[in-house]
Design a protein around this motif. Structure first.
Motif, PDB file in Angstrom:
ATOM      1  N   PHE A   1       0.855  -1.187   0.000  1.00  0.00           N
ATOM      2  CA  PHE A   1       0.000   0.000   0.000  1.00  0.00           C
ATOM      3  C   PHE A   1       0.891   1.238   0.000  1.00  0.00           C
ATOM      4  O   PHE A   1       1.795   1.357   0.826  1.00  0.00           O
ATOM      5  CB  PHE A   1      -0.878   0.021   1.262  1.00  0.00           C
ATOM      6  N   ARG A   2       0.631   2.124  -0.946  1.00  0.00           N
ATOM      7  CA  ARG A   2       1.423   3.349  -1.030  1.00  0.00           C
ATOM      8  C   ARG A   2       0.478   4.548  -1.062  1.00  0.00           C
ATOM      9  O   ARG A   2      -0.598   4.471  -1.637  1.00  0.00           O
ATOM     10  CB  ARG A   2       2.300   3.341  -2.280  1.00  0.00           C
ATOM     11  N   PHE A   3       0.911   5.634  -0.462  1.00  0.00           N
ATOM     12  CA  PHE A   3       0.103   6.855  -0.431  1.00  0.00           C
ATOM     13  C   PHE A   3       0.736   7.967  -1.266  1.00  0.00           C
ATOM     14  O   PHE A   3       0.058   8.764  -1.870  1.00  0.00           O
ATOM     15  CB  PHE A   3      -0.043   7.358   1.009  1.00  0.00           C
ATOM     16  N   TRP A   4       2.048   8.038  -1.228  1.00  0.00           N
ATOM     17  CA  TRP A   4       2.781   9.145  -1.849  1.00  0.00           C
ATOM     18  C   TRP A   4       2.833   8.924  -3.366  1.00  0.00           C
ATOM     19  O   TRP A   4       3.400   7.948  -3.825  1.00  0.00           O
ATOM     20  CB  TRP A   4       4.197   9.189  -1.250  1.00  0.00           C
ATOM     21  N   PRO A   5       2.218   9.830  -4.153  1.00  0.00           N
ATOM     22  CA  PRO A   5       2.143   9.582  -5.600  1.00  0.00           C
ATOM     23  C   PRO A   5       3.384   9.993  -6.381  1.00  0.00           C
ATOM     24  O   PRO A   5       3.510   9.654  -7.552  1.00  0.00           O
ATOM     25  CB  PRO A   5       0.937  10.424  -6.030  1.00  0.00           C
TER      26      PRO A   5
END
Lengths: 128, 141
Positions: A121-125
């Protein structure tokens, strides 16, 4: 006192993760590596492949040979919703197994890879 | 009096810095790992086999039949979307909900094709589009 600590811990965790969203979607069944490892080039038959992995998701013809294609898609999305500023990142990866069967019904080649193992899971685009 | 002035300036700077980010949305969608000319530079037509390619890049997304042999295709996507709503600037002062939205989406779709002979040796390889990575700015003009 312990209950108080638990409640406090829950409130702290809730505050820390507020505005976060986690989503996940999958297509297809997981293709287990040990089952793929059981398939041997030059010996395993078409019937044995179907018994081990089930019917293929796609069946192709390749220069007179049959190609059994099994796939699975995994998508993980992380969102950081800060009301004024929102970040979202969706990552999709696939696991693919191609089993090439010759005209005699014997496995000639196995091509497989499991890309979803390192899907997080990643948030930083930004960045990679 | 001096402290009040300093505080006001700090507040003003904080507001000025945060204003450009008001009502911003940034999203990114990636499908598989983006391949670059550098990541496929190891492929030597006539020498490298499909097994070598699969060992380094993983299994392709599709394998299809061609007159000269086999085509293995790796597909990937790097979509970037950004949006800013300047209407947020007027929200504190108007009873209506105004919108002035700039947004931009870059799809970044490409595929890498590997042509192999019937005995699995790479004959030719290439990117379909060789797209440059889309930008993240929301200015659409």
């Amino acid at each position: 006192m312990k209950v108080g600590h638990c409640v406090l811990g829950f409130v702290m965790a809730a505050l820390l993760f507020q505005g976060c969203a986690f989503s996940r979607g999958t297509v297809g069944d997981d293709v287990k590596a040990e089952i793929v490892a059981a398939i041997q080039k030059g010996t395993t038959t078409k019937t044995e492949v179907v018994n081990l992995l089930g019917a293929p998701d796609r069946l192709l013809q390749l220069n007179g040979r049959d190609v059994f294609h099994y796939y699975r898609y995994d998508a993980k999305a992380g969102s950081l919703l800060l009301i004024l500023l929102n970040f979202t990142r969706l990552s999709v990866k696939s696991d693919d197994v191609f089993i090439i069967v010759n005209r005699d019904g014997i496995v000639e080649e196995i091509i497989s890879s499991k890309r979803t193992d390192n899907l997080s899971f990643r948030f930083w685009p930004f960045g990679e | 009096m001096k402290n009040v002035g300093k505080r006001t300036i700090s507040l003003l700077v904080a507001v000025m810095v945060s204003l450009p980010f008001m009502g911003c949305n940034v999203a990114r969608v990636t499908l598989n790992t983006t391949l670059t000319p550098e990541s496929v530079a190891f492929i030597v037509p006539g020498k490298t086999t499909l097994t070598d390619v699969v060992t380094r890049l993983g299994a392709p997304d599709t394998i299809t039949d061609a007159d000269s042999g086999i085509v293995a295709t790796y597909r990937f996507l790097d979509m970037k979307y950004s949006r800013v709503n300047f209407g947020w600037l007027a929200k504190p002062w108007t009873p209506v909900d105004p919108d002035l939205i700039f947004s931009r989406t870059g799809l970044g779709v490409d595929e890498f094709q590997v042509f192999c002979s019937p005995n699995w040796v790479v004959v030719q390889q290439g990117f379909q589009r060789s797209v440059t990575r889309p930008p993240f700015h929301p200015y659409p003009f």
